[in-house]
Design an enzyme around this catalytic site. Structure first.
Site, PDB file in Angstrom:
ATOM      1  N   ARG A   1      59.007  48.405  33.145  1.00  0.00           N
ATOM      2  CA  ARG A   1      60.088  48.123  34.100  1.00  0.00           C
ATOM      3  C   ARG A   1      59.938  48.969  35.357  1.00  0.00           C
ATOM      4  O   ARG A   1      60.221  48.509  36.469  1.00  0.00           O
ATOM      5  CB  ARG A   1      61.440  48.351  33.419  1.00  0.00           C
TER       6      ARG A   1
ATOM      7  N   ASP B   1      61.122  47.877  16.512  1.00  0.00           N
ATOM      8  CA  ASP B   1      59.697  48.243  16.497  1.00  0.00           C
ATOM      9  C   ASP B   1      59.353  49.241  15.390  1.00  0.00           C
ATOM     10  O   ASP B   1      58.193  49.614  15.231  1.00  0.00           O
ATOM     11  CB  ASP B   1      59.290  48.828  17.854  1.00  0.00           C
TER      12      ASP B   1
HETATM   13  C1  S3P Z   1      60.611  45.162  24.275  1.00  0.00           C
HETATM   14  C2  S3P Z   1      61.486  44.461  23.517  1.00  0.00           C
HETATM   15  C3  S3P Z   1      61.317  44.191  22.087  1.00  0.00           C
HETATM   16  C4  S3P Z   1      60.267  45.088  21.446  1.00  0.00           C
HETATM   17  C5  S3P Z   1      59.055  45.232  22.292  1.00  0.00           C
HETATM   18  C6  S3P Z   1      59.409  45.777  23.670  1.00  0.00           C
HETATM   19  C7  S3P Z   1      60.882  45.346  25.710  1.00  0.00           C
HETATM   20  O1  S3P Z   1      60.915  42.849  21.918  1.00  0.00           O
HETATM   21  O2  S3P Z   1      59.899  44.605  20.175  1.00  0.00           O
HETATM   22  O3  S3P Z   1      58.119  46.109  21.672  1.00  0.00           O
HETATM   23  O4  S3P Z   1      60.258  46.212  26.340  1.00  0.00           O
HETATM   24  O5  S3P Z   1      61.724  44.616  26.245  1.00  0.00           O
HETATM   25  P1  S3P Z   1      62.038  41.668  21.892  1.00  0.00           P
HETATM   26  O6  S3P Z   1      62.857  41.876  23.062  1.00  0.00           O
HETATM   27  O7  S3P Z   1      61.301  40.382  21.963  1.00  0.00           O
HETATM   28  O8  S3P Z   1      62.738  41.870  20.580  1.00  0.00           O
END
Ligand code: S3P
Length: 445
Positions: A27, A316
């Site tokens: 981000r 995660d």
């Molecule tokens: C993330 C959101 C999660 C996570 C990924 C990183 C992010 O996925 O599992 O490792 O940075 O927005 P989801 O939003 O698809 O659950």
């Protein structure tokens, strides 16, 4: 193929830091690239996922410093300022990179093609393609837009009001970022709260947005000034070292400067339920994110039932939870975690099969796992399935199994934690690169 053997450690002790949070790093890069002015980003994750996003931004014309510079600098091109890339944008293994960037690319008036490695090309994209199409985007991909490569013919987008089918920060963020560059107001409502780093960073950068329960609302067409960003440590990387300390007798490990945003701390709450000796100190705020130093000491753990409501906040951490549940007393039950099937690997299947190789009794359920603790474990060779978190979770199990454990195909660890093996060794872990454990030896620690 790279492989690593981890042998039983006598104890892990010390204080370390971990790479910058991967979610926040993506981000920081993406939002700084569309700011007005130059940004300096400190503590950026050096993992390959984040490097792939930095490369994609360079291919979109964003001037930036050298990869590895601390701080990493990049010159914002203003909202909607990216330029048409001359080649396919390759996001490697990164679902976050490709989904967030797709949201913004959909609002740029040019053609782009997004792809990734063989694992990312198997992960579902309709979850972002459908809402982006509702906003007016033109996106094509394999199997009706569900799989990469995606071809985006970007243009003017119109804000929408939508509900996401699952709690996913990647879906929510793709829509918010598209809405930020679109016309009118965009509103996203989730079934349960997912990580809120996009919202926090937008607010830190001065973008106005409203949050009301599980709804985020923002007005398109806003501009923001570049700001220096400090990325805190990744709790999802710290989790492996802290979990290892819990299950290796005589251990005490502190990880300093970890992001403790409440949308990310579900694993620590679960550990608390398991009776873990874990404590937080020095709570502070960095660029709109709460940060703390976390200490874990070895102790006995008991199995738990993880309620589905906790799943998004620990999404995660299920590979490492499954691994340490083998060392707990009693059964650990994970349910309502179907999303694990569409991560870097099908983490329900991969953890059941790989922990089974070392003698763990792990049953696969549609939406989770049932793990029996306290079994005799044996040394074995296990596969990462190309999934960084599976590889690191198996390595932690190896630290606590006599005779150790070999993890095959460990290159993937570089996607999020390139310094993992050195950090583990620095704490007292026994790591052999390229060697295998002898097969079939009784390895109970
Ligand atoms: C993330 C959101 C999660 C996570 C990924 C990183 C992010 O996925 O599992 O490792 O940075 O927005 P989801 O939003 O698809 O659950």
């Amino acid at each position: 193929m790279e492989k690593v053997t981890v042998r039983a450690a006598s104890s892990l002790r010390g204080a370390v830091t971990v790479p910058g949070d991967k979610s926040i790093s993506h981000r920081a890069l993406i939002l700084s690239s569309q700011a007005r002015g130059e940004s300096r980003i400190s503590g950026l994750s050096q993992g390959e996922d984040v490097r792939d996003t930095a490369r994609a931004l360079r291919a979109l014309g964003v001037p930036s410093g050298r990869w590895g510079d601390e701080p990493y600098t990049l010159s914002g091109m203003g909202p909607g300022g990216w330029k048409e890339p001359s080649d396919v944008l390759d996001f490697g293994n990164s679902g976050t990179g490709v989904r967030l960037m797709a949201g913004m690319l959909a609002a740029h008036p040019f053609f782009s093609v997004l792809s990734g490695d063989r694992y990312l090309r198997r992960r579902p994209m309709r979850r972002i393609v459908d809402p982006l199409k509702l906003m007016g985007a033109s996106i094509e991909g394999r199997q009706k837009g569900n799989f990469l490569p995606l071809a985006v013919a970007g243009g003017e987008l119109q804000g929408i009001s939508c509900r996401t089918p699952v709690a996913s920060a990647q879906i929510k963020s793709a829509i918010i970022l598209a809405g930020l560059l679109g016309r009118g107001t965009t509103e996203v409502t989730e079934p349960a709260p997912s990580r809120d780093h996009t919202e926090r960073m937008l607010r830190y950068l001065g973008v106005e947005l409203e949050e009301e329960g599980r709804t985020v609302r923002l007005r398109g067409g806003q501009e923001w000034e570049a700001k220096d960003i400090l990325v805190p440590g990744d709790p999802s990387s710290a989790a492996f070292l802290l979990a290892a300390a819990l299950v290796i007798p005589g251990s005490e490990v502190t990880v300093r400067g970890v992001c403790v945003n409440g949308t990310r701390t579900g694993f620590f709450d679960i550990l608390g339920e398991m009776g873990a000796d874990i404590s937080f100190a020095g709570r502070r705020e960095v660029c709109g994110e709460p940060v703390a130093d976390i200490t874990a000491r070895s102790c006995s753990l008991k199995g738990v039932s993880v309620p589905p409501s906790l799943v998004p906040r620990a999404i995660d951490e299920f590979p490492i939870l499954a691994a340490i549940a083998l060392f707990a007393e009693g059964e650990t039950v994970i349910s309502g975690a179907e999303e694990l099937r569409v991560k870097e690997s099908d983490r329900i299947r991969t953890m059941a099969s790989e922990l089974g190789r070392i003698g763990g009794r792990v049953k696969e359920r549609e939406g989770g796992l049932v793990i029996a603790g306290g079994d005799r474990l044996t040394t074995a060779s296990c596969g990462s399935h190309g999934d960084h978190r599976v590889a690191m979770a198996l390595a932690v199990a190896g630290c606590a199994v006599r005779g150790g454990l070999t993890v095959e195909d460990t290159t993937c660890v570089k996607t999020s934690f390139p310094t993992f093996w050195q950090t583990l060794e620095g704490l007292g872990g026994k790591v052999d690169h390229g060697r295998s454990v002898p097969d079939g030896r009784d390895g109970q620690a």
